[in-house]
Design a protein around this motif. Structure first.
Motif, mmCIF file in Angstrom:
data_model
loop_
_atom_site.group_PDB
_atom_site.id
_atom_site.type_symbol
_atom_site.label_atom_id
_atom_site.label_comp_id
_atom_site.label_asym_id
_atom_site.label_seq_id
_atom_site.Cartn_x
_atom_site.Cartn_y
_atom_site.Cartn_z
ATOM 1 N N UNK A 61 44.528 42.290 29.330
ATOM 2 C CA UNK A 61 43.749 41.278 29.920
ATOM 3 C C UNK A 61 42.831 42.286 30.967
ATOM 4 N N UNK A 62 41.336 41.684 30.408
ATOM 5 C CA UNK A 62 40.497 42.635 31.458
ATOM 6 C C UNK A 62 39.792 41.604 32.150
ATOM 7 N N UNK A 63 39.630 41.823 33.493
ATOM 8 C CA UNK A 63 39.148 40.763 34.295
ATOM 9 C C UNK A 63 37.696 40.636 34.004
ATOM 10 N N UNK A 66 37.570 37.744 31.501
ATOM 11 C CA UNK A 66 37.948 36.508 32.016
ATOM 12 C C UNK A 66 36.880 36.003 32.793
ATOM 13 N N UNK A 67 36.094 37.084 33.215
ATOM 14 C CA UNK A 67 34.794 36.717 34.281
ATOM 15 C C UNK A 67 35.195 36.101 35.481
ATOM 16 N N UNK A 68 36.163 36.552 36.298
ATOM 17 C CA UNK A 68 36.596 35.945 37.745
ATOM 18 C C UNK A 68 35.654 36.626 38.575
ATOM 19 N N UNK A 69 35.470 36.120 39.599
ATOM 20 C CA UNK A 69 34.652 36.532 40.615
ATOM 21 C C UNK A 69 35.595 37.125 41.929
ATOM 22 N N UNK A 70 35.333 38.623 42.151
ATOM 23 C CA UNK A 70 36.297 39.240 43.300
ATOM 24 C C UNK A 70 35.691 38.684 44.420
ATOM 25 N N UNK A 71 34.563 38.296 44.782
ATOM 26 C CA UNK A 71 34.187 37.833 46.084
ATOM 27 C C UNK A 71 34.853 36.660 46.629
ATOM 28 N N UNK A 72 35.569 35.850 45.670
ATOM 29 C CA UNK A 72 36.170 34.766 45.931
ATOM 30 C C UNK A 72 37.525 34.833 46.414
ATOM 31 N N UNK A 107 44.180 36.168 40.033
ATOM 32 C CA UNK A 107 42.564 36.884 39.932
ATOM 33 C C UNK A 107 41.582 35.981 40.485
ATOM 34 N N UNK A 108 41.067 36.854 41.639
ATOM 35 C CA UNK A 108 40.210 35.753 42.587
ATOM 36 C C UNK A 108 40.652 34.296 42.884
ATOM 37 N N UNK A 109 41.814 34.283 42.918
ATOM 38 C CA UNK A 109 42.547 33.070 43.737
ATOM 39 C C UNK A 109 42.888 32.250 42.340
ATOM 40 N N UNK A 110 42.587 32.587 41.450
ATOM 41 C CA UNK A 110 43.058 31.752 40.252
ATOM 42 C C UNK A 110 44.531 32.344 39.379
ATOM 43 N N UNK A 111 45.005 31.384 38.863
ATOM 44 C CA UNK A 111 46.270 31.839 38.334
ATOM 45 C C UNK A 111 46.287 31.944 36.817
ATOM 46 N N UNK A 112 46.785 33.249 36.358
ATOM 47 C CA UNK A 112 46.622 33.494 34.871
ATOM 48 C C UNK A 112 48.002 33.898 34.293
ATOM 49 N N UNK A 113 48.114 33.332 33.164
ATOM 50 C CA UNK A 113 49.635 33.735 32.448
ATOM 51 C C UNK A 113 49.307 34.118 31.255
ATOM 52 N N UNK A 114 49.949 35.014 30.661
ATOM 53 C CA UNK A 114 49.718 35.779 29.677
ATOM 54 C C UNK A 114 51.124 35.900 28.771
ATOM 55 N N UNK A 115 50.897 35.445 27.656
ATOM 56 C CA UNK A 115 51.836 35.456 26.514
ATOM 57 C C UNK A 115 51.729 36.652 25.550
ATOM 58 N N UNK A 120 47.921 35.584 24.128
ATOM 59 C CA UNK A 120 47.042 34.626 24.793
ATOM 60 C C UNK A 120 46.980 34.600 26.227
ATOM 61 N N UNK A 121 45.712 34.341 26.951
ATOM 62 C CA UNK A 121 45.827 34.379 28.460
ATOM 63 C C UNK A 121 45.438 32.882 28.868
ATOM 64 N N UNK A 122 46.295 32.255 29.595
ATOM 65 C CA UNK A 122 45.900 30.970 30.113
ATOM 66 C C UNK A 122 45.483 30.852 31.498
ATOM 67 N N UNK A 123 44.366 30.134 31.996
ATOM 68 C CA UNK A 123 44.220 29.806 33.106
ATOM 69 C C UNK A 123 44.774 28.468 33.795
#
Length: 686
Positions: A61-63, A66-72, A107-115, A120-123
């Protein structure tokens, strides 16, 4: 043109970026999950997997993808990172199920799960910004905290269940309170049952804790940040425990002691460790999750304080207790009720319990930390015989050994399977580009562990150099270690024309309980005496290289306190000081740390350690540096000392750092701090 060391030091977050960390080994030993940034100047941490059989790794997984915003980032996550001294961004923590097939991270307040089988990466949709998500051991659910609420989400149908809701804004469920995170090395506030049908959850009520306010004077339009800070002698947060069932049940787990040190829940049931307010009694309880009833398993006492050791309690496969305790003058590994390590081998940390084997770190010589294994009544050295600082993890016959030595740059991560080397996990850390000139010696009447660093181009005996003492000096931290990374900044200072001396005196770890407890009720006198002793001892061994007529001292946090203390109380020895984020009055520091060494303020041990009464003695150059956003050693420490110095008519300098916390991760700030210190010290000693 290559970058200067100060700039590279700042960009690489002290050369920690690109180093693999946070290893989790699958139970069969076939795979290793870990964190690492892609490069030595890349601050974005990614999730990786290493295949043991082939010796190859893959990116999971590469943030940036995923395009998450670290500012949040949620404020609770920013606070958690400050407590853990986390300097990178991206995926800075994760959890896995027992089989290490499902991984969750925030990641930036979001919840991610990886199989991990399908990659596969799920948000997942959540009730709010997520803190500390943890997958159940069965891999069927993931728990998380948001807004102080404790939630569990079913990973198959993604139905979200709120198991606990705070009764007031001062209450949180599932998060470690300030003291646990800052002083007990406990960064979590809940523990899954092995079956995944219940969770042991902390409830923390901060309403008894005093309100402090941290303002940003550079931006007066911004409101001050309100913080609950448990200063010495004042109330702590009220911590409670509950077993929360996924069926909605709620069972209290009462305990009487002030502090919840840690908890665990393995195949042998849940356990909790508690500590009295005076920290002289620690208790281990087994808990019945159905009734919440606790049974006392072990009680340790000490006339000074009982040490908190990371990694215990644990259990061997048959349920035998794995513990650590001070016995017969040493920090020792205890199996059942028997110590199995000698008193001369100081156990630092329990890393893993894998079946009937225990992996732990320990020191025979204070400057070295080796990796040891216990099994079937025997202890075995498993790290290289070369002097260094080592750590590691083990499961399923696979062993990861990380380490640093004085002879090599950076750290290594070697992988073996059933004793056979299979490769290494690469480090992408930048090279410091320094010619390390460090000599480890024993100095003074107490044979103190001391490092002496000379400029890379210095010819021994050719000139006597101004001396810079560069200590931390306080408990639970060492500066003198057989690891190159411990001396990078000190070598750079040496290359600016100083002979740098680093010394670990009484109170520091590695030499046993008696040496550490020599600072009980006085964190000033013995510690300062040992710095002077080490300085004179180093000069005796390097008589033609150290100029004792020009001696400065610098330090940060406790080291900052020690630096200011040195010029105030021993101006005959120390001729200038740089004190960064110093504790100046121990009444302003937190309960757990301060009371461990000084007791309650009413006991009368605080006046002799405060710097305020010494303000009128200052007649040496002193530079005070402090981040105004520091929520650990608050800026009031420096501001009050400065006021006392001004009232006494004593010239000094203050460098306030707007927006900076106890860490200084901002590149420009971190770089220029080094340059400004060198400029100040050269002028002061000229």
């Amino acid at each position: 043109m290559s970058e200067s060391f100060p700039r590279l030091h700042a960009r690489t977050r002290r050369f920690t970026l690109g180093v693999p960390r946070a290893f989790t080994i699958a139970p069969d030993g076939a795979r290793i999950v870990f964190l690492r940034t892609k490069g030595g100047c890349d601050p974005v941490t990614c999730l990786w997997e290493f295949d043991v059989a082939s010796g190859t790794e893959r990116l999971i997984a590469d943030p940036r993808v995923i395009a998450a915003d670290e500012e949040n980032l949620p404020p609770e996550e920013r606070a958690r990172r400050e407590r853990s001294r986390e300097q990178a961004g991206g995926i800075v923590g994760y959890s896995a199920d027992a089989a290490v097939t499902v991984v969750a991270f925030a990641l930036s307040g979001g919840l991610y799960v990886v199989d991990l089988k399908t990659r596969s990466v799920r948000h997942l949709r959540t009730a709010g910004p997520v803190i500390d998500p943890r997958v159940s051991p069965t891999g069927e659910h993931v728990a998380y905290v948001t807004g102080g609420e404790f939630h569990v989400q079913d990973l198959e149908d993604e139905v979200d269940h709120r198991l606990a809701r705070p009764e007031s804004p001062e209450v949180t469920y599932g998060l470690a309170e300030f003291i646990a995170a800052e002083e007990m090395d406990r960064m979590r506030g809940y523990w899954w049952s092995p079956s995944g049908d219940a969770v042991l959850v902390e409830r923390a009520d901060e309403s008894p804790v005093s309100k402090w306010h941290i303002a940003d004077p550079a931006n007066p339009a911004r409101p001050a940040t309100e913080q609950r800070y448990p200063a010495a002698g004042t109330a702590n947060a009220k911590v409670e425990l509950f077993v929360l069932g996924l069926d909605g049940s709620r069972t209290p787990v009462p305990f009487d002691d002030e502090y919840l040190v840690t908890a665990s829940w393995d195949a042998h049931g849940p356990s909790i460790v508690t500590l009295t307010r005076d920290q002289k009694t620690m208790r281990l309880f087994d808990v019945d999750p159905a009734t919440g009833t606790s049974t006392l398993v072990r009680q340790d006492t000490d006339p000074a304080w009982v040490d908190i050791v990371t990694g215990v309690p644990g259990h061997l496969s048959d349920g035998t207790l794995v513990w650590a305790a001070n016995i017969d003058g040493g920090h020792r590994l205890v199996i059942g009720d028997q110590p199995v390590t000698p008193p001369t081998l100081q156990v630092r940390e329990i890393l893993d319990v894998d079946g009937d084997a225990v992996l732990f770190r320990a020191s025979g010589e204070p400057t070295q930390i080796a990796l040891w294994a216990y099994k079937d009544g025997r202890i075995t050295l498993v790290s290289p015989s070369e002097s260094g600082v080592y750590s590691g993890h083990t499961a399923g016959g696979t062993l990861v050994v990380t380490g640093q030595t004085l002879d090599g740059e950076g750290s290594t991560a070697r992988v073996s399977h059933h004793g056979r080397p299979v490769g290494h996990i690469a480090s992408h850390a930048e090279r410091p580009g320094l010619d390390l000139r460090v000599s480890l010696i024993r100095a003074g009447e107490r044979d103190l562990s001391t490092a002496v660093l000379l400029p890379s181009g210095h010819v021994p005996g050719s000139a006597r150099l101004p001396v810079l003492m560069d200590p931390y000096g306080g408990p639970h931290a060492q500066r003198v270690l057989a690891a190159s990374g411990a001396y990078l900044t000190s070598q750079w200072f040496a290359d600016q024309g100083f002979a740098v001396v680093v010394a670990d005196g009484r109170g520091t770890p590695g030499r046993g309980p008696e040496f550490e407890r020599a600072i009980l009720h006085d964190v000033a006198t013995p510690i300062l005496e040992d710095q002077v002793d080490a300085l004179h001892g180093a000069a005796a061994q390097f008589p033609d290289d150290l100029d004792l007529t020009r001696v400065a001292i610098r330090g940060w946090s406790f080291g900052g306190y020690l630096a200011a203390l040195a010029v105030l109380r021993r101006p005959d020895v120390f001729h200038a000081a740089v004190a960064g984020a110093p504790v100046t009055d121990w009444r302003l520091y937190d309960t757990c740390y301060t009371e461990r060494y000084l007791g309650h303020p009413d006991e009368g041990h605080y006046e002799s350690t405060s710097l305020f009464a010494d303000a009128e003695k200052l007649d040496r150059p002193l530079l005070l540096i402090h981040g105004l956003a520091d929520d650990n050693v608050v800026a009031a420490h420096t501001l009050r000392l400065s006021s006392a110095l001004l009232s006494a008519g004593r010239p000094h300098s203050v460098l306030p750092l707007s927006g900076v916390t106890h860490m200084t991760p901002q590149e420009v700030v971190a770089e220029n701090l080094l340059l400004l210190q060198v400029d100040f010290l050269k002028k002061a000693l000229s």
